[in-house]
Design a protein around this motif. Structure first.
Motif, short mmCIF file in Angstrom:
data_model
loop_
_atom_site.label_atom_id
_atom_site.label_comp_id
_atom_site.label_asym_id
_atom_site.label_seq_id
_atom_site.Cartn_x
_atom_site.Cartn_y
_atom_site.Cartn_z
N GLU A 159 61.47 66.94 75.35
CA GLU A 159 60.61 65.29 76.07
C GLU A 159 59.59 65.88 76.70
OE1 GLU A 159 61.76 61.31 77.11
OE2 GLU A 159 63.66 62.35 76.66
N GLN A 160 58.30 65.45 77.55
CA GLN A 160 58.02 65.32 78.63
C GLN A 160 57.04 64.38 78.93
OE1 GLN A 160 55.22 69.53 77.18
NE2 GLN A 160 54.37 68.11 78.37
N ASN A 161 57.62 64.35 80.52
CA ASN A 161 57.05 63.10 81.49
C ASN A 161 56.04 63.71 82.71
OD1 ASN A 161 58.23 61.06 79.70
ND2 ASN A 161 60.15 62.15 80.27
N THR A 170 54.06 67.07 85.14
CA THR A 170 54.57 67.77 84.05
C THR A 170 56.59 68.20 83.70
OG1 THR A 170 53.06 67.53 83.17
CG2 THR A 170 54.25 67.46 81.34
N LYS A 172 59.49 69.11 81.46
CA LYS A 172 59.78 69.08 80.23
C LYS A 172 61.53 69.28 80.46
CE LYS A 172 59.19 72.48 76.19
NZ LYS A 172 58.25 71.52 75.49
N TYR A 187 65.08 72.44 82.33
CA TYR A 187 63.98 71.43 83.24
C TYR A 187 63.46 72.61 83.11
CZ TYR A 187 67.22 67.28 83.02
OH TYR A 187 67.83 66.68 83.10
#
Lengths: 462, 462
Positions: A443-445, A435, A437, A420
């Motif tokens: 995927e990025q949140n 953010t 990743k 991560y």
């Protein structure tokens, strides 16, 4: 300036190998402790008076010897120099490097026998050194993992060792293996029965080659070594017996005229039935009458472990563990009569087996789980408290130390296999949402610190 | 047969010490990993070409050297023998024992720089050897625990080290300590300001004795070493400055004429403010202008840690950790320009501090928790399945191997500090309820296997 190099036969263990080796050593250590064995460490450097004469003449030569300090050559005479290296060595070297874990263990027991709780169950996981010619898979510095019980001749200890071998290998993830067992007394009895009492040594050397050279050539070798045709004709059962898992009846019948053989068979039977009483699932114990392993040392049970592919074909030439019962651990230091039984696990071979079968778990306790990026002074400063929160939550985390291009920072995460990355920029500082990743999926949140902790910890558990 | 003995300056670590040492090493290892440092191990044996010339002339003499194998003396001439030991050594010894963890680390970085993820954060916990004269508390074989980051000059690394020192010590249970910090550039600046540029070496040697010999004698020594009265009169602030925790203003004022000093003060200030940004509880960081620690090596921050009694008096002469920033780790192997910063923790000293302050927790993961007694064949057999159940539940357990008198078995449990004994006799075999004896209280209860597991696990948690 010349390029630096490793000494021949030695190795560095970088982070990737260390993660795997640590898994092996910690697993073995934990299993040994589960069985009541306690840790011992002895010094790397021992007096040569402790080491010499314990490993045979070849062993004496393979000992690494340490040059005495200071003006070690001042008192030497021309005669000393002109003699052979062996004589000279005794005058300029008093210390050597640990060659195995057994002799230092014996020295420790002798020096501390007044205070040790007997029977003494110790394990020892340390490197040893041998001035062998280095070759593929053979090093001059390598780890041994030994566990021994001394001060009792109870056969429970043999059964415990069978249990502990199963538990150690299964905890490592090695499911397919055979724990071979034999008994020195049976070998002694065979020598008696074939009319060559006391000659189990050369008998075993020849029989040990059965797998490699076949029955006929073994017989030929025995005759060359002076065994009679009449004697070796009585050996016939040996070639079939190991295909039976518990061949007690056949053995008893065959060796009924030898008292010591019958004792050995009885010991073997008892160990077997204790393992059954333990309730061990799917035991992988197998009798092997050809198993001898440095015979001179063992007096009762003899053990050896081989790993297999799931389909039963062997993984690796040679065994991953061996051991047995001995009756005189400390006799060489003047304290006779101390019986013991032990095993040694070979870390390098276990490592190779696990690599070959792809058994190493993705270890998450050692490596970094989260990398925080470093965009600029302000964002870096902002991240420090987040970094601390992650660590306080038990997560291995770091921040990239320099505010360089993101690509370089992500590349660092990739090379270090960090799963991560937390990106912190001006937007993140404004909203308070970071953010996250996922380096595997890309995927990025946008998530809070607490959510990161939850997500990463969930990943840790999986 | 002569009694065996340990080589001078070496030690065995028996079970009781190993439990404590394992706690220290595991705690440090875990903390280092929490900060993103990765494990490295290098060989015990290194080529002398790697080691010689790296530790000064005294260090060269203190290296343990290994005698070449085989007929090492065959090609020697009379001249070789009659020369000094140093010359002769080069002809009969090519290898030596690891003297510290820094030089092997540098060698590793040079040999692997193509593949390492830079910056490279490694920790290394291994023994080192020095042919020093053994004395109380000084051994010829002892462990070092090093953590270094190389490949960046970011001051974040210095702040991280301050954090990691706090975390390591607090995780060990050491609550009272001071992390002292200084900066080589400030020392260089002081030498400039007192008119002795480049002489910070002898300056520091004298000032370092302030605690021991007092201000007047320090001044006297400086004058004997050739520092002028006029110069040393400008040293006055040095004697007061360390009582201030963050004396940036005083330093700036005093050393305003030295550019390098101002750079050092700025570095110090930045490290300090990053530690604040981390939000570290109750930081124990203190500036110490007299801190030098083998000056020649360090180019920026210098660290040292001392432990205290809860009332503030020091626990142990000497520091338990030290380190700093260096600018040329690998220059000696022909790869210049690699900056790094690191610390080293002294395991033996930490051990002594923790013993003195009684800080070792009762470790329950290593030692045996439950001993099953062995009354006779039948009871012993009955106990085997119970033994397996305990172990399957994660409890370290063993059975006394021989059916001897109960007193002897309980005595064994006592000596091994086993907290619970399970008694299995004919009554227990009939009812299925076992007698659990608490060895501390003497209390005995009739309980089921599952209740034993619950009770012992509850004790594990406490």
């Amino acid at each position: 300036m010349s390029k630096p190099s490793l000494a021949r036969g030695t190795r560095d263990f970088g982070p990737e190998q260390m993660v795997k080796r640590t898994f092996i050593l910690d697993t073995i250590r934990q299993t040994f402790q589960r069985f009541g064995f306690q840790p011992l460490e002895t010094p790397t450097i021992e007096n040569l008076s402790v080491l010499m004469g314990k490993y045979g003449e070849e062993g004496d030569q393979l000992l690494f010897k340490i040059l005495n300090s200071g003006e070690f050559s001042a008192k030497l005479t021309a005669q000393d120099w002109q003699g052979d290296a062996k004589q000279l060595t005794t005058k300029i070297a008093e210390k050597g490097l640990r060659y195995d874990l057994t002799v230092p263990f014996a020295r420790y027991v002798v020096m501390n026998r007044g205070t040790l709780a007997m029977p003494f169950k110790r394990y020892q996981i340390q490197p040893v050194w041998r001035a062998d010619r280095p070759q593929k898979g053979r090093y001059r510095e390598f780890y041994q993992c030994d566990a021994d019980v001394v001060g009792t001749d109870s056969l429970l200890c043999e059964a415990e060792i069978v249990m502990m071998l199963h538990e150690s290998l299964r905890n490592l993830g090695i499911q397919h293996f055979t724990v071979k067992i034999n008994n020195r007394k049976i070998l002694t009895g065979i020598a008696e029965v074939i009319g060559a009492p006391g000659l189990e040594g050369p008998l075993c050397v020849a029989i040990d080659k059965l797998d490699k050279i076949g029955r006929e050539k073994v017989m030929q070798e025995l005759h060359e070594r002076g065994f009679t045709e009449e004697g070796t004709s009585k050996l016939t059962p040996i070639f079939d017996i190991s295909s039976e898992k518990q061949p007690f009846a056949i053995l008893k019948n065959w060796l009924s005229s030898s008292e010591i053989a019958l004792k050995g068979i009885e010991e073997l039977k008892q160990v077997w039935s204790m393992v059954e009483d333990f309730g061990l699932e799917n035991p992988q114990l197998q009798f092997d009458v050809t198993l001898a392993r440095g015979l001179s040392y063992y007096t009762g049970a003899i053990f050896e472990v081989k790993a297999h592919q799931p389909d039963g074909t062997p993984v690796h030439i040679g065994s991953i563990s061996g051991g047995g019962r001995y009756d005189n651990l400390t006799g060489t230091f003047g304290v006779p009569g101390l019986s013991g039984v032990g095993i040694s696990l070979g870390v390098d071979r276990i490592y190779d087996v696990m690599e070959e079968l792809d058994l190493f778990p993705a270890d998450q306790s050692i490596t970094t789980r989260v990398l925080l990026t470093n965009f600029d002074e302000a964002a870096g400063r902002y991240g420090l408290r987040i970094l601390k929160s992650l660590r306080d939550a038990g997560i291995n985390a770091e921040m990239y130390p320099d505010a360089v291009k993101l690509k370089k920072q992500l590349d660092y995460a990739d090379r270090k296999q960090v799963p991560y990355v937390v990106l912190i920029g001006s937007q993140e500082m404004e909203t308070g949402l970071l953010t996250l990743k996922n380096m595997k999926t890309g995927e990025q949140n946008a998530v809070s610190v607490n959510e990161i902790i939850e997500l990463v910890k969930a990943g840790l558990g999986s």
